[in-house]
Design a protein around this motif. Sequence first.
Motif, PDB file in Angstrom:
ATOM      1  N   PHE A  17      71.001  70.375  26.592  1.00 31.34           N
ATOM      2  CA  PHE A  17      71.088  69.776  27.928  1.00 31.34           C
ATOM      3  C   PHE A  17      69.732  69.267  28.383  1.00 31.34           C
ATOM      4  O   PHE A  17      68.708  69.936  28.210  1.00 31.34           O
ATOM      5  N   GLN A  18      69.713  68.050  28.932  1.00 30.57           N
ATOM      6  CA  GLN A  18      68.480  67.466  29.456  1.00 30.57           C
ATOM      7  C   GLN A  18      68.741  67.034  30.899  1.00 30.57           C
ATOM      8  O   GLN A  18      69.534  66.125  31.134  1.00 30.57           O
ATOM      9  N   PRO A  19      68.091  67.680  31.861  1.00 28.12           N
ATOM     10  CA  PRO A  19      68.305  67.269  33.253  1.00 28.12           C
ATOM     11  C   PRO A  19      67.804  65.843  33.480  1.00 28.12           C
ATOM     12  O   PRO A  19      66.789  65.438  32.912  1.00 28.12           O
ATOM     13  N   ARG A  20      68.528  65.092  34.248  1.00 28.17           N
ATOM     14  CA  ARG A  20      68.170  63.703  34.549  1.00 28.17           C
ATOM     15  C   ARG A  20      67.858  63.606  36.043  1.00 28.17           C
ATOM     16  O   ARG A  20      68.659  63.117  36.831  1.00 28.17           O
ATOM     17  N   ALA A  79      67.847  60.003  37.687  1.00 32.43           N
ATOM     18  CA  ALA A  79      69.192  59.461  37.896  1.00 32.43           C
ATOM     19  C   ALA A  79      69.898  60.205  39.022  1.00 32.43           C
ATOM     20  O   ALA A  79      70.582  59.601  39.849  1.00 32.43           O
ATOM     21  N   GLY A  80      69.717  61.516  39.077  1.00 33.63           N
ATOM     22  CA  GLY A  80      70.342  62.309  40.130  1.00 33.63           C
ATOM     23  C   GLY A  80      69.832  61.924  41.504  1.00 33.63           C
ATOM     24  O   GLY A  80      70.599  61.811  42.467  1.00 33.63           O
ATOM     25  N   THR A  81      68.530  61.684  41.607  1.00 32.50           N
ATOM     26  CA  THR A  81      67.943  61.274  42.878  1.00 32.50           C
ATOM     27  C   THR A  81      68.484  59.908  43.291  1.00 32.50           C
ATOM     28  O   THR A  81      68.826  59.684  44.454  1.00 32.50           O
ATOM     29  N   ALA A  82      68.576  58.981  42.347  1.00 33.85           N
ATOM     30  CA  ALA A  82      69.103  57.645  42.649  1.00 33.85           C
ATOM     31  C   ALA A  82      70.556  57.723  43.120  1.00 33.85           C
ATOM     32  O   ALA A  82      70.957  57.016  44.045  1.00 33.85           O
ATOM     33  N   VAL A 106      80.129  53.332  41.584  1.00 38.04           N
ATOM     34  CA  VAL A 106      80.622  52.932  40.264  1.00 38.04           C
ATOM     35  C   VAL A 106      79.451  52.974  39.308  1.00 38.04           C
ATOM     36  O   VAL A 106      78.455  52.299  39.513  1.00 38.04           O
ATOM     37  N   LEU A 107      79.565  53.794  38.285  1.00 43.13           N
ATOM     38  CA  LEU A 107      78.513  53.898  37.278  1.00 43.13           C
ATOM     39  C   LEU A 107      78.871  53.017  36.092  1.00 43.13           C
ATOM     40  O   LEU A 107      79.993  53.070  35.601  1.00 43.13           O
ATOM     41  N   SER A 108      77.937  52.202  35.667  1.00 44.40           N
ATOM     42  CA  SER A 108      78.188  51.331  34.522  1.00 44.40           C
ATOM     43  C   SER A 108      76.922  51.210  33.694  1.00 44.40           C
ATOM     44  O   SER A 108      75.826  51.484  34.167  1.00 44.40           O
ATOM     45  N   SER A 109      77.107  50.761  32.486  1.00 42.55           N
ATOM     46  CA  SER A 109      75.984  50.579  31.583  1.00 42.55           C
ATOM     47  C   SER A 109      75.549  49.121  31.623  1.00 42.55           C
ATOM     48  O   SER A 109      76.375  48.219  31.728  1.00 42.55           O
ATOM     49  N   SER A 110      74.253  48.890  31.528  1.00 40.21           N
ATOM     50  CA  SER A 110      73.760  47.517  31.537  1.00 40.21           C
ATOM     51  C   SER A 110      73.837  46.890  30.165  1.00 40.21           C
ATOM     52  O   SER A 110      73.584  45.705  30.005  1.00 40.21           O
ATOM     53  N   SER A 111      74.179  47.678  29.145  1.00 48.10           N
ATOM     54  CA  SER A 111      74.233  47.115  27.777  1.00 48.10           C
ATOM     55  C   SER A 111      75.611  46.683  27.412  1.00 48.10           C
ATOM     56  O   SER A 111      76.587  46.962  28.004  1.00 48.10           O
TER      57      SER A 111
END
Length: 64
Positions: free
Chosen positions: A36-39, A42-45, A59-64
């Motif tokens: 596990f790696q805390p993010r 991303a959590g703050t955003a 809505v979470l999406s990937s830019s790739s």
Amino acid sequence: MQIANADVTVQVPPAREPEVSWPVWVGDVPELAAAFQPRTAAGTALLLARNEEGAADLVLSSSS
């Protein structure tokens, strides 16, 4: 019970379950995975986006 040579089945409804207070906790929260790696960035955003006035959905999406 028999009435006029016919079988009669009497079904009694089950007793009502007690009222439940939500949310209901069922089971234990699993431990974090070994990798596990805390993010925190991303959590703050996400928290900032959620707290914006009028923001109801994210809505979470990937830019790739």
